[in-house]
Design an enzyme around this catalytic site. Structure first.
Site: not given
Length: 263
Positions: A44-47, A73
């Site tokens: 994902l874009a960020e964890t 986010h």
């Protein structure tokens, strides 16, 4: 070892919208290599990972390839986990981070981030790679923030229809590139491309609004804004400039709960 994991959609009021983020609560820090491997596996874009501290929590954010200094986010998603799933009882959450102390509070169905404002510098000479990546579209102006370039376009339609060359964009020495214009039904719209960080296009980028908000405050002569990030998934934000801080408000929806099994 087993770890809880949540996946949430941030800056949206419906599942399958906004920006998905994973959140992994920890009791103590794991090796950086393990954190990066989990983020890469999530893809994902960020964890976001967090651990408790004496006065709140310490938060860190990883893309599939690198640790980043700030992520809106995933911070919003983490606050949702703490408030709505872990039943955190305080009115405000304090996060220690690589970008200093960040706070999040609740107001009805909205979560409000308090982030440091970006430092903006107008580029007198346009980066050739950025102009090449944008093709036939010529920016009105280009701004350099602490970590990103921002290209201001003439109108919302140009932002929506833009198809930049992300391979060329990836050669720029920044975290990513913000594309923005004055909105038709909101104050401003944006998109965010970060191939340098392993993300061709980020669906909704809270941290980019620390750059967008002071820029549009100067242009529009106001301090409170409605904003849309007009990616395919789309995102809705409300922002407010307060001195050297930016409040960024959004909603979150839970998509899944699970367990990471590492061995």
């Amino acid at each position: 070892m087993e770890l809880p994991i949540y996946q949430l959609d941030a800056f949206t009021n419906q599942v399958f919208g906004g920006n998905p983020a994973a959140v992994v609560p920890l009791t103590s820090w794991l090796p950086d290599e393990t954190l990066q491997a989990i983020a890469a596996e999530n893809n994902l874009a960020e964890t976001a990972f967090y651990v408790p501290t004496d006065h709140g929590f310490h938060i860190r954010w990883f893309t599939p390839t690198v640790e980043v200094d700030l992520c809106g986010h995933a911070t919003l998603a983490t606050a949702y986990v703490l408030f709505s799933i872990e039943n955190y009882a305080q009115e405000q959450i304090h996060f220690d981070s690589r970008s200093g102390v960040l706070t999040v509070r609740q107001e009805e169905d909205w979560l409000i981030l308090d982030f440091p404002v970006d430092t903006l510098h107008k580029q007198l000479v346009s980066p050739p790679a950025l102009l090449e990546a944008l093709g036939d579209i010529m920016p009105v102006e280009i701004i350099r923030g602490k970590t990103d370039f921002m290209a201001v376009l003439e109108n919302e339609e140009q932002v929506r229809s833009l198809n930049p060359d992300v391979i060329v964009l990836s050669t720029l020495p920044v975290r990513g590139v913000i594309i923005t214009a004055k909105g038709e039904e909101v104050d401003f719209v944006s998109r965010f491309f970060a191939p340098q960080s392993g993300i061709a296009e980020d669906p909704v980028t809270g941290s980019a609004h620390t750059t967008l908000t002071p820029y549009w405050a100067e242009k529009l002569g106001k301090t409170e804004f409605s904003a849309l990030q007009v990616s395919k998934r789309g995102g809705v934000l409300k922002t407010k400039l307060i001195g050297e801080r930016v409040e960024i408000a959004g909603q979150v929806r839970l998509y899944l709960k699970g367990t990471i099994v590492t061995g």
